[in-house]
Design an enzyme around this catalytic site. Structure first.
Site, mmCIF file in Angstrom:
data_model
loop_
_atom_site.group_PDB
_atom_site.id
_atom_site.type_symbol
_atom_site.label_atom_id
_atom_site.label_comp_id
_atom_site.label_asym_id
_atom_site.label_seq_id
_atom_site.Cartn_x
_atom_site.Cartn_y
_atom_site.Cartn_z
ATOM 1 N N SER A 142 0.852 -1.196 0.000
ATOM 2 C CA SER A 142 0.000 0.000 0.000
ATOM 3 C C SER A 142 0.882 1.240 0.000
ATOM 4 O O SER A 142 2.011 1.205 0.516
ATOM 5 C CB SER A 142 -0.871 -0.002 1.263
ATOM 6 N N TYR A 155 -1.285 -0.446 10.552
ATOM 7 C CA TYR A 155 -1.423 -0.725 9.116
ATOM 8 C C TYR A 155 -0.189 -0.245 8.352
ATOM 9 O O TYR A 155 0.382 -0.965 7.529
ATOM 10 C CB TYR A 155 -2.680 -0.046 8.574
HETATM 11 N N1 LIG Z 1 -8.806 -1.243 -0.711
HETATM 12 C C1 LIG Z 1 -7.786 -0.401 -0.648
HETATM 13 O O1 LIG Z 1 -7.954 0.824 -0.713
HETATM 14 C C2 LIG Z 1 -6.389 -0.930 -0.506
HETATM 15 C C3 LIG Z 1 -5.342 -0.037 -0.721
HETATM 16 C C4 LIG Z 1 -4.037 -0.480 -0.605
HETATM 17 C C5 LIG Z 1 -3.799 -1.793 -0.283
HETATM 18 N N2 LIG Z 1 -4.825 -2.650 -0.072
HETATM 19 C C6 LIG Z 1 -4.522 -4.021 0.279
HETATM 20 O O2 LIG Z 1 -5.148 -4.901 -0.607
HETATM 21 C C7 LIG Z 1 -5.381 -6.148 0.025
HETATM 22 C C8 LIG Z 1 -6.821 -6.574 -0.208
HETATM 23 O O3 LIG Z 1 -7.654 -5.615 0.420
HETATM 24 P P1 LIG Z 1 -9.143 -5.311 -0.069
HETATM 25 O O4 LIG Z 1 -9.273 -3.856 -0.132
HETATM 26 O O5 LIG Z 1 -9.495 -6.141 -1.217
HETATM 27 O O6 LIG Z 1 -9.939 -5.761 1.251
HETATM 28 P P2 LIG Z 1 -11.074 -6.856 1.494
HETATM 29 O O7 LIG Z 1 -12.133 -6.765 0.476
HETATM 30 O O8 LIG Z 1 -11.425 -6.715 2.929
HETATM 31 O O9 LIG Z 1 -10.301 -8.232 1.246
HETATM 32 C C9 LIG Z 1 -9.373 -8.720 2.153
HETATM 33 C C10 LIG Z 1 -9.155 -10.180 1.836
HETATM 34 O O10 LIG Z 1 -8.163 -10.694 2.735
HETATM 35 C C11 LIG Z 1 -8.679 -11.885 3.318
HETATM 36 N N3 LIG Z 1 -8.116 -12.083 4.640
HETATM 37 C C12 LIG Z 1 -8.124 -11.227 5.689
HETATM 38 N N4 LIG Z 1 -7.550 -11.811 6.744
HETATM 39 C C13 LIG Z 1 -7.160 -13.055 6.351
HETATM 40 C C14 LIG Z 1 -6.521 -14.135 6.996
HETATM 41 N N5 LIG Z 1 -6.156 -14.074 8.280
HETATM 42 N N6 LIG Z 1 -6.288 -15.265 6.282
HETATM 43 C C15 LIG Z 1 -6.682 -15.358 4.978
HETATM 44 N N7 LIG Z 1 -7.279 -14.363 4.321
HETATM 45 C C16 LIG Z 1 -7.523 -13.231 5.008
HETATM 46 C C17 LIG Z 1 -10.181 -11.694 3.362
HETATM 47 O O11 LIG Z 1 -10.833 -12.946 3.374
HETATM 48 P P3 LIG Z 1 -11.483 -13.651 4.650
HETATM 49 O O12 LIG Z 1 -11.980 -12.589 5.548
HETATM 50 O O13 LIG Z 1 -12.535 -14.525 4.046
HETATM 51 O O14 LIG Z 1 -10.366 -14.441 5.240
HETATM 52 C C18 LIG Z 1 -10.413 -11.009 2.023
HETATM 53 O O15 LIG Z 1 -10.501 -11.970 0.998
HETATM 54 C C19 LIG Z 1 -5.028 -5.936 1.492
HETATM 55 O O16 LIG Z 1 -3.730 -6.434 1.736
HETATM 56 C C20 LIG Z 1 -5.041 -4.436 1.640
HETATM 57 O O17 LIG Z 1 -4.192 -3.989 2.671
HETATM 58 C C21 LIG Z 1 -6.123 -2.243 -0.180
#
Ligand SMILES: NC(=O)c1ccc[n+]([C@@H]2O[C@H](COP(=O)([O-])OP(=O)(O)OC[C@H]3O[C@@H](n4cnc5c(N)ncnc54)[C@H](OP(=O)(O)O)[C@@H]3O)[C@@H](O)[C@H]2O)c1
Length: 256
Positions: A142, A155
């Site tokens: 990120s 974070y």
């Molecule tokens: N959205 C943004 O603005 C943004 C920006 C920069 C970076 N990111 C990064 O992108 C990645 C995905 O985020 P997202 O925005 O798509 O969020 P999201 O929709 O909440 O997805 C997060 C995913 O991670 C999984 N997860 C969480 N804890 C886990 C665990 N202990 N074991 C296995 N799986 C786990 C969740 O699945 P389960 O809950 O089913 O396990 C879900 O599939 C993250 O690393 C986040 O930090 C996001």
């Protein structure tokens, strides 16, 4: 790049970026090992991947469970021979009061999932990639990992650690046939950001973000950050002396 029959080990595949990336890669004929904790959501993504032309295996797995993630990688290799690409995407925002209040247990949870979960995933796939002399490690980090941010200690630290970990691994394995890509998005509309009340500058739709992620993987970029506007602001922030950064970033109303 031809994605047909490329075997992808994708953590955090049940929602948001992971879900959208899985479906997009399935359309291109990839074989996906989908990992996450929530079985119903994972199964829904698996069905959608199969419907759009890919092959997918859903594996319920918590990335903090080292033994389970090793077993998941073994399962995928047993079924499809090897793993071409790891996308270490699983993560949480740490937006709850305990984490913001710097409660050590809550902070540990963020680091355990966002950083050590990726460490576990790399450990599960890298030895076999090195043995074959071919593979690709992709970390979804990120822009929040570039420098400290207000109300984001856990974070931001988890993503700074992820950047340093992936980059260090890259140095250790260069010239061994395994590429390493660190992807640093800004704000993307997903369930992770949906719970945020604060302003999110340059918030992107998943449809705009996924092609940028795929492009970075295809080009084996060492780093990819977007959107460019936020990336440029963060780049300037990295160059600021601490006194100036504290005055500006300390008053920012955004985080992550
Ligand atoms: N959205 C943004 O603005 C943004 C920006 C920069 C970076 N990111 C990064 O992108 C990645 C995905 O985020 P997202 O925005 O798509 O969020 P999201 O929709 O909440 O997805 C997060 C995913 O991670 C999984 N997860 C969480 N804890 C886990 C665990 N202990 N074991 C296995 N799986 C786990 C969740 O699945 P389960 O809950 O089913 O396990 C879900 O599939 C993250 O690393 C986040 O930090 C996001």
């Amino acid at each position: 790049m031809d994605w047909k029959d490329k075997v992808i080990f994708l953590t955090g595949a049940s929602s948001g970026i992971g879900e959208a990336l899985a479906i997009e890669l399935a359309k291109r004929g990839a074989i996906l090992g989908l990992l996450a904790r929530r079985p119903e959501l994972l199964e829904r993504v698996r069905c959608e991947c199969e419907r759009t032309g890919g092959t997918a295996l859903s594996i319920v797995c918590d990335v903090t469970d080292h033994a389970r993630i090793i077993a998941a990688a073994n399962k995928l290799r047993k079924e499809f021979g090897h793993i071409d690409i790891l996308v270490a995407n699983a993560g949480i925002g740490g937006n709850d009061e305990e984490t913001r209040g710097l409660d050590p247990v809550a902070v540990k949870r963020v680091i355990d999932i966002n950083l050590l979960g990726a460490v576990n995933a790399i450990h599960a796939v890298l030895p076999e990639m090195l043995e074959r002399g071919s593979g690709h490690l992709v970390g979804i980090s990120s822009l929040a990992g570039s420098r400290g941010l207000p109300k984001s200690a856990a974070y931001s630290a988890s993503k700074a650690g992820l950047n340093a970990y992936f980059e260090s691994v890259r140095l250790d394995i260069q010239d061994k046939g395994v590429a390493v890509t660190i992807i640093q998005p800004g704000f993307i509309k997903t369930p992770l950001t949906a719970v945020r009340a604060n302003k999110m500058p340059f918030l992107m739709d998943l449809e705009d973000a996924i092609p940028l992620i795929i492009n970075a993987i295809e080009k084996k970029k060492k780093f990819a950050s977007f959107p460019w506007q936020l990336s440029a602001i963060v780049g300037v922030g990295r160059l600021m002396p601490a006194w100036m950064y504290d005055r500006i970033a300390g008053h920012a109303r955004y985080r992550e």
